[in-house]
Design an enzyme around this catalytic site. Structure first.
Site, PDB file in Angstrom:
ATOM      1  N   GLU A 112       0.619  -1.446   0.534  1.00  0.00           N
ATOM      2  CA  GLU A 112      -0.135   0.211  -0.068  1.00  0.00           C
ATOM      3  C   GLU A 112       0.936   1.225   0.198  1.00  0.00           C
ATOM      4  O   GLU A 112       0.964   2.290  -0.438  1.00  0.00           O
ATOM      5  CB  GLU A 112      -0.880  -0.117   1.283  1.00  0.00           C
ATOM      6  CG  GLU A 112      -1.747  -1.283   0.969  1.00  0.00           C
ATOM      7  CD  GLU A 112      -2.848  -0.706  -0.155  1.00  0.00           C
ATOM      8  OE1 GLU A 112      -3.122   0.536  -0.582  1.00  0.00           O
ATOM      9  OE2 GLU A 112      -3.521  -1.521  -0.287  1.00  0.00           O
ATOM     10  N   ASP A 115      -8.878   6.131  -0.907  1.00  0.00           N
ATOM     11  CA  ASP A 115      -7.970   6.752  -1.844  1.00  0.00           C
ATOM     12  C   ASP A 115      -8.476   7.341  -2.636  1.00  0.00           C
ATOM     13  O   ASP A 115      -9.881   7.452  -2.776  1.00  0.00           O
ATOM     14  CB  ASP A 115      -7.237   6.041  -2.488  1.00  0.00           C
ATOM     15  CG  ASP A 115      -7.255   4.893  -2.801  1.00  0.00           C
ATOM     16  OD1 ASP A 115      -8.234   5.038  -3.321  1.00  0.00           O
ATOM     17  OD2 ASP A 115      -7.023   4.063  -3.738  1.00  0.00           O
ATOM     18  N   TYR A 121      -6.347   5.721   5.594  1.00  0.00           N
ATOM     19  CA  TYR A 121      -6.746   5.604   3.697  1.00  0.00           C
ATOM     20  C   TYR A 121      -5.594   3.825   4.475  1.00  0.00           C
ATOM     21  O   TYR A 121      -6.243   2.855   3.758  1.00  0.00           O
ATOM     22  CB  TYR A 121      -6.212   5.229   2.882  1.00  0.00           C
ATOM     23  CG  TYR A 121      -5.754   4.728   1.137  1.00  0.00           C
ATOM     24  CD1 TYR A 121      -6.645   3.564   0.933  1.00  0.00           C
ATOM     25  CD2 TYR A 121      -4.245   4.429   1.223  1.00  0.00           C
ATOM     26  CE1 TYR A 121      -6.757   3.357   0.053  1.00  0.00           C
ATOM     27  CE2 TYR A 121      -4.199   3.041   0.392  1.00  0.00           C
ATOM     28  CZ  TYR A 121      -5.098   2.691  -0.297  1.00  0.00           C
ATOM     29  OH  TYR A 121      -5.121   1.906  -1.018  1.00  0.00           O
TER      30      TYR A 121
END
Ligand code: SF4
Length: 363
Positions: free
Chosen positions: A48, A149, A131
């Site tokens: 991520e 996001d 996020y």
């Protein structure tokens, strides 16, 4: 037949018209990615962080290399900073990998090497925002937490026909609440990843592929013919243009590199020495009166988020001299990651080293 959806549509209508068709599409078309195959918290976290500002295809080889070299929190915590920069070279935003190392140390020291299972605790770690916390909790732990996001904000703004300014925190908050409301409790991680995939591959910023979208029947933005004009944003501010001179100073000891200050743009990174203005060839000659040869290189540009560098480069071949403060002479075998802002000059240097090794490095 599904109905168009609005913010106020009941959760059941969103689940039936949007969430379940989206999951069916994901089941049929999800890409086989290494962090999906083994969704452990560490792997999900690394993926991520890498995927912020980077496409999956570009991030994939970085992820594989990173995992091979640093397969655990312990390995990440112990890695020398210059090696971390090298592993990150080309991804940009190096503060991300510095923060990862700081977070790894905290996880080892305060959490026994385990990722906490709450948004609040995850968000207290360096570099982990709402996020990323949502992505880790939903994908690695299967907890029903949204992960919103830019891609997800775009999808939801369009699906719910929101004409409000998406850059406003209150609007983002509303979207995050909507994402939480429509999250199927059985497969939150898959749902979040499906939304991300839909945003990056189908509901694209320009030319969204609405006719082949799995949720088009429920999408109010599509029905209103407004998909492409959403989400609404204020007009972009002009970027500041900065003129810079880049000096490739080459001696028998290597090429001179300077460590940037610990705060600000490219904080703590190595760079070629330079000036915050354009210098002419006579001005550079005046700076290096003892140089063997000075030649002007090609100009280059690099675009950061808020500023654009316009660079003028010079190659200075010189005898060795004492290393100035915060500088090193980097030989060919030394490992120093340079930000991609300098890639034009790094490539030039590599070519020169390849063709004229003796002249450049004296080896
Ligand atoms: S129908 Fe179009 S606008 Fe709506 S979610 Fe799908 S791609 Fe996006």
């Amino acid at each position: 037949m599904s109905k168009m959806l609005s913010f106020t549509a009941p959760r059941e209508a969103w689940l039936e018209g949007f969430s379940l068709p989206l999951l069916r599409w994901y089941d049929a078309s999800a890409r086989d990615l290494p962090w999906r195959r083994e969704p452990e918290p560490y792997r999900v976290w690394v993926s991520e962080i890498m995927l912020q500002q980077t496409r999956v295809e570009a991030a994939l080889p970085y992820f594989l290399r990173f995992m091979q070299r640093l397969p655990s929190l312990e390995a990440l915590a112990e890695a020398p900073l210059d090696e971390l920069y090298k592993l990150w070279e080309g991804l940009g935003y190096y503060s991300r990998v510095r923060n990862m190392q700081k977070a790894a140390l905290i996880l080892l020291e305060q959490y026994g090497g385990r990722f906490p299972r709450s948004v609040q605790e995850l968000r207290s770690l360096p570099g982990i925002g709402e996020y990323t916390a949502g992505a880790i909790l939903s994908i690695a732990f299967g907890l029903p937490v949204p992960a919103v996001d830019g891609n997800v904000l775009r999808v939801l703004s369009r699906a719910a026909l929101s004409r409000e300014d998406i850059t406003q925190p209150a609007v983002k908050r509303t979207m995050t609440e909507l994402a939480g409301r429509i999250l199927p409790s059985a497969r939150p991680g898959d749902f979040n990843q499906a939304l991300m995939d839909l945003g990056s591959g189908v509901c694209r910023p320009r030319n969204p592929l609405c006719p082949s979208c799995p949720v088009r029947e429920a999408c109010s933005g599509y029905a209103a013919g407004e998909a492409e004009s959403l989400p609404c944003r204020p007009p972009k501010k002009e970027k500041r243009l900065d003129k810079r001179t880049i000096l490739l100073i080459v001696s028998p000891d290597g090429v001179l590199l300077h460590r940037r200050p610990e705060k600000g743009l490219l904080a703590g990174m190595w760079e070629y020495p330079g000036r915050d203005s354009w210098l002419s060839l006579p001005q550079v000659r005046a700076l290096f009166p003892a140089a063997n040869r000075i030649s002007q290189l090609t100009d280059a540009r690099h675009i950061f988020t808020h500023v654009e560098w316009h660079m003028r480069g010079y190659l200075i071949r010189t005898a060795s001299f004492g290393c100035p403060e915060d500088c090193v002479w980097a030989g060919e075998e030394d490992v120093y990651a340079l930000p991609s802002a300098f890639k034009t000059y790094t490539a030039l240097l590599d070519r020169l080293r390849g063709s004229q090794t003796e002249t450049i490095s004296g080896r």
